[in-house]
Enzyme design. Structure first.
Site, short mmCIF file in Angstrom:
data_model
loop_
_atom_site.label_atom_id
_atom_site.label_comp_id
_atom_site.label_asym_id
_atom_site.label_seq_id
_atom_site.Cartn_x
_atom_site.Cartn_y
_atom_site.Cartn_z
N SER A 133 111.69 16.87 -32.12
CA SER A 133 112.71 17.83 -31.70
C SER A 133 114.11 17.22 -31.67
O SER A 133 115.10 17.95 -31.67
CB SER A 133 112.36 18.41 -30.33
OG SER A 133 112.09 17.37 -29.40
N ASP A 377 115.56 17.47 -18.53
CA ASP A 377 115.60 17.00 -19.92
C ASP A 377 116.63 15.89 -20.07
O ASP A 377 117.84 16.15 -20.13
CB ASP A 377 115.92 18.17 -20.85
CG ASP A 377 115.82 17.80 -22.32
OD1 ASP A 377 115.63 16.60 -22.62
OD2 ASP A 377 115.94 18.69 -23.17
N HIS A 380 116.75 15.15 -24.96
CA HIS A 380 117.60 15.85 -25.93
C HIS A 380 119.06 15.76 -25.50
O HIS A 380 119.37 15.21 -24.44
CB HIS A 380 117.16 17.30 -26.06
CG HIS A 380 115.73 17.45 -26.45
ND1 HIS A 380 114.71 17.57 -25.53
CD2 HIS A 380 115.14 17.47 -27.67
CE1 HIS A 380 113.55 17.66 -26.16
NE2 HIS A 380 113.77 17.59 -27.45
#
Length: 402
Positions: A133, A377, A380
């Protein structure tokens, strides 16, 4: 050169799951695309921002982050391609100072991203991003940067958001993403979940989810790292179990994630270098930090709440250093053994990204009152954000290698 062939969704060998985002009782929120299309005329001009020239021999991967009142290049209002989980502005991040920085290499300046120039360089070509990702994060940053000049068409032949193909008609440029978190064949053991389950990794077998579609690519941007931290069984030599990482199985030798990642990169890069018909450029992007969680691990309350880059130069250390060294060494070996006509380049972005603990979504990838379970998170990157520097580096590398 033939165009990239589009992925067949039946060829997927891995489930489409996020690294640190476990959504309970709901489908994946937000598609690859936004919900609106801004009125951006195809081929419109932008201010030329590449007046600075990088002197020959300047290492663009070593430097520091300095204040920049001219940032960012775009916002979540001007780019419709920001995935929900990285849309930090939309979900109320209160501090936007993290946007006001630029990367300055030691002894030179890295030119600002010039969307028109990038599209000129890749005109009549194709580019594929391969990885997890974070590879998608990278590609979406590029699409946002290019949206100043042209808005692409979605020509994907699958509804799977992990496999997309975009087309820039005015420049005959095809941009694709292929999800392959381990780069090699992998599947979950029985009764396992993707975040905490046991993975089977076939370390000497490249993943069919991407390799068969690379022959016609002009550029392949390949990256992976975070998924190798999962408990895994390692298979080699025709499916023989040779060891594991955190499997706790009697008689199975405990190896390291460095072992598995090194083997996977060796397999992937050698497969590309020996791919029949491939005469393009491979760009290996080194890992982004696994060390920005503070106060706990990713699934045990860890978070990243810093609001500015590290003031002092923090070197790459610990697990990040071990994995980085493995990637660089396997890149060097693959470059040396690559067939004539295959160019390999290293985007050594790790040192720059280690300094940006402030650039992650943290809790700002969803509304606070949503009925979902989401971990903070710190893997990312917010869009816009520090990740945009990868495409400044990429443009410089393409121009230097032209």
């Amino acid at each position: 050169m033939q165009k990239l062939r589009l992925v067949n969704p039946t060829a997927l060998s891995l489930p489409a799951v996020a690294i640190v985002l476990l959504i309970v009782g709901t489908r994946l929120r937000g598609s690859f695309f936004g919900t609106y299309s801004p009125a951006i005329p195809s081929g419109s001009g932008v201010r030329n921002s590449t007046s600075a020239v990088v002197p020959e021999g300047c290492d663009i991967f070593r430097g520091e982050w300095v204040p920049d009142d001219g940032a960012p290049y775009y916002t979540n209002r001007s780019c419709a391609f920001i995935q929900e989980h990285q849309n930090c502005m939309k979900y109320g991040r209160p501090d936007l100072g993290f946007l006001r920085w630029r990367w300055r290499p030691d002894g030179c300046e890295l030119p600002r991203f010039d969307a028109a120039r990038f599209l000129q360089v890749v005109s009549n070509r194709s580019m594929a991003f391969v990885g997890d990702s974070l590879a998608r994060n990278h590609m979406q940053s590029l699409v946002c940067l290019l949206s100043k000049v042209e808005y692409p068409k979605d020509i994907s032949t699958t509804d799977n958001q992990e496999f997309r193909t975009l087309y820039y008609e005015s420049h005959d440029f095809t941009l694709s993403i292929y999800r392959s978190p381990f780069l090699v064949k992998a599947n979950l053991s029985d009764n396992s979940d993707s975040d905490h389950g046991l993975w089977n990794l076939y370390l000497d077998e490249p993943d069919d989810a991407w390799l068969p579609f690379m022959s016609g690519a002009d550029y392949i941007i390949i990256s992976a790292a975070s998924w190798f931290t999962h408990p895994s069984l390692f298979y080699e030599a025709g499916g023989r179990l040779v060891g594991c990482k955190s499997c706790n199985l009697p008689g199975v030798p405990e190896l390291t994630l460095r072992y598995s990642m090194r083997a996977a990169f060796r397999t992937a890069l050698r497969a590309i270098a020996g791919l029949e018909g491939f005469t393009g450029t491979v760009v290996v992007r080194t890992l982004t930090p696994t060390s920005h969680f503070e106060g706990g691990e990713w699934d045990k309350g860890g978070d990243c709440r810093r609001t500015r880059p590290y003031a002092a130069r923090v070197g790459v250390a610990g697990q990040d250093l071990e994995l980085h060294e493995a990637q660089v060494e396997e890149f060097a070996a693959a470059k040396e053994g690559a067939a004539r006509g295959v160019r390999m380049m290293l985007m050594d972005a790790t040192a720059a990204m280690v300094l940006r603990p402030d650039g992650h979504p943290s809790r700002y990838g969803h509304w606070a009152n949503e009925n979902v379970t989401l971990y903070n998170d710190c893997v990312h990157w917010c869009l816009p954000g520090p990740v945009d520097v990868w495409n400044e580096m990429l443009l410089h590398m393409l121009l230097a290698g032209a």
